[in-house]
Scaffold this motif. Sequence first.
Motif, short mmCIF file in Angstrom:
data_model
loop_
_atom_site.label_atom_id
_atom_site.label_comp_id
_atom_site.label_asym_id
_atom_site.label_seq_id
_atom_site.Cartn_x
_atom_site.Cartn_y
_atom_site.Cartn_z
N PHE A 72 0.77 -1.58 0.04
CA PHE A 72 0.05 0.18 -0.14
C PHE A 72 1.01 1.44 -0.04
CE2 PHE A 72 -3.23 -2.66 2.79
CZ PHE A 72 -3.67 -2.98 1.29
N GLY A 73 0.65 1.77 -1.09
CA GLY A 73 1.67 3.48 -0.86
C GLY A 73 0.66 4.43 -1.13
N ALA A 74 1.02 6.02 -1.19
CA ALA A 74 0.43 6.66 -1.22
C ALA A 74 1.14 7.94 -1.05
CB ALA A 74 -0.60 6.94 0.29
N THR A 75 0.70 9.48 -1.57
CA THR A 75 1.81 10.48 -1.92
C THR A 75 0.36 11.32 -1.32
OG1 THR A 75 2.81 10.09 -3.66
CG2 THR A 75 2.93 11.82 -2.96
N GLY A 76 0.77 11.97 -0.11
CA GLY A 76 0.52 12.92 0.84
C GLY A 76 1.37 14.51 0.46
N SER A 77 -0.31 15.65 0.06
CA SER A 77 1.13 16.49 0.63
C SER A 77 0.04 17.06 1.17
CB SER A 77 -0.07 17.54 -1.17
OG SER A 77 0.29 16.37 -2.02
N ALA A 78 0.63 18.86 1.76
CA ALA A 78 0.00 18.99 3.02
C ALA A 78 0.68 20.48 3.08
CB ALA A 78 0.43 18.40 4.39
N ALA A 79 0.18 21.24 3.63
CA ALA A 79 0.65 23.24 3.85
C ALA A 79 1.33 22.91 4.95
CB ALA A 79 -0.52 24.23 3.52
N GLY A 80 2.38 23.41 5.00
CA GLY A 80 3.02 23.48 6.81
C GLY A 80 2.21 23.93 7.67
N SER A 81 2.63 23.57 8.58
CA SER A 81 1.40 23.63 10.03
C SER A 81 1.68 25.07 10.52
CB SER A 81 2.28 23.39 11.17
OG SER A 81 1.64 22.60 12.57
N GLY A 82 -0.30 25.53 10.43
CA GLY A 82 -0.21 26.67 10.65
C GLY A 82 0.13 27.52 9.72
N ALA A 83 0.00 27.27 8.56
CA ALA A 83 -0.50 28.15 7.17
C ALA A 83 -2.02 28.56 7.06
CB ALA A 83 -0.66 26.91 5.72
N ALA A 112 -13.81 20.13 5.80
CA ALA A 112 -13.26 18.24 5.69
C ALA A 112 -14.19 17.99 6.24
CB ALA A 112 -12.29 18.58 5.78
N ALA A 113 -15.42 18.45 7.34
CA ALA A 113 -16.20 17.57 7.72
C ALA A 113 -17.58 17.02 7.03
CB ALA A 113 -17.16 18.24 8.97
N ASP A 114 -18.21 17.71 5.68
CA ASP A 114 -18.96 17.35 4.47
C ASP A 114 -17.36 16.19 3.23
OD1 ASP A 114 -21.64 17.50 3.30
OD2 ASP A 114 -19.96 18.66 1.86
N ALA A 115 -16.85 16.56 3.49
CA ALA A 115 -16.03 15.27 2.25
C ALA A 115 -16.16 13.97 3.24
CB ALA A 115 -14.37 16.20 2.34
N ALA A 116 -15.66 14.07 4.46
CA ALA A 116 -15.76 12.82 5.83
C ALA A 116 -17.52 12.30 5.81
CB ALA A 116 -15.22 13.64 6.92
N PRO A 155 -4.60 15.43 4.75
CA PRO A 155 -3.87 16.79 4.08
C PRO A 155 -4.72 17.26 2.97
CG PRO A 155 -2.10 15.39 4.46
CD PRO A 155 -3.14 14.54 4.63
N MET A 156 -5.43 18.55 3.17
CA MET A 156 -5.84 19.09 2.02
C MET A 156 -4.91 18.82 0.48
SD MET A 156 -6.99 22.41 3.46
CE MET A 156 -8.30 22.24 5.16
N SER A 157 -5.28 18.69 -0.43
CA SER A 157 -4.59 18.44 -1.30
C SER A 157 -4.75 19.32 -2.98
CB SER A 157 -4.90 17.19 -1.97
OG SER A 157 -5.28 16.37 -2.95
N ARG A 158 -6.28 20.33 -2.20
CA ARG A 158 -6.44 21.09 -3.57
C ARG A 158 -7.15 21.95 -2.51
NH1 ARG A 158 -11.35 21.84 -5.71
NH2 ARG A 158 -11.93 19.55 -6.23
N ILE A 169 -12.59 21.81 -1.09
CA ILE A 169 -11.42 20.76 -1.13
C ILE A 169 -11.32 19.69 -0.86
CG2 ILE A 169 -11.24 22.44 0.91
CD1 ILE A 169 -11.33 19.82 2.51
N ALA A 170 -9.92 19.14 -1.79
CA ALA A 170 -9.46 17.47 -1.76
C ALA A 170 -8.94 17.23 -0.73
CB ALA A 170 -9.25 17.06 -3.17
N LEU A 171 -8.74 15.65 -0.20
CA LEU A 171 -8.24 16.13 1.14
C LEU A 171 -7.93 13.98 0.45
CD1 LEU A 171 -11.08 16.02 3.76
CD2 LEU A 171 -8.99 17.06 3.42
#
Length: 189
Positions: A72-83, A112-116, A155-158, A169-171
């Motif tokens: 299982f593999g994945a690439t995660g993207s995220a803005a820096g903490s507190g961005a 994010a809650a709606d996406a979940a 992480p939010m990818s978009r 958003i895209a998670l």
Amino acid sequence: MKLEDDFLKTLQSAEQVGDPRWVKSTCQVQLEIPATRVSYALRQFADANPKKSPLTGLEIDRAARNWPQPVFGATGSAAGSGADIRPRADRVGSRWASVPADIRQRALDDAAADAAHRVMASVKDIPLGDKKTVGNAFADPQISSRVRNWITSRPMSRVDFQDNLDVEIALWPPSRASFRRLPRDITEP
């Protein structure tokens, strides 16, 4: 709780592939974990917690044989903490330009809650074995809460701040196929 902690440690043992990649202020990291390691940890948990686990160890072994890949593999993207996530520079004239950071953050959290909610609804019919589905597992409030928290912490990818003051958003994970690995996340504390 010890087995749940051990299972989480198994998931956290996913190994980074290559170096982190920076695209502007976003960091991308690729992780991989062997499917055999995940299925073994799931079986240990199920065998030790038959009342908590929606599947038996034997059912997990049978299901794992049909997993689509050995890793299982994945690439995660995220803005820096507190961005402070803002609309793109080319959209400064948008209605979002004057919205305070705390309101933007609340809109991102709501998205994010709606996406979940939408993701959980889209995977509820996936079979887990023995006539049980992911939806049956979600009927347990602890499990649904854990999965919802796991999804919203991705992480939010978009991020798209729309002119009508909606935010889209895209998670990660972005696809229904990612939920073929869901049994590991159901038991994540």
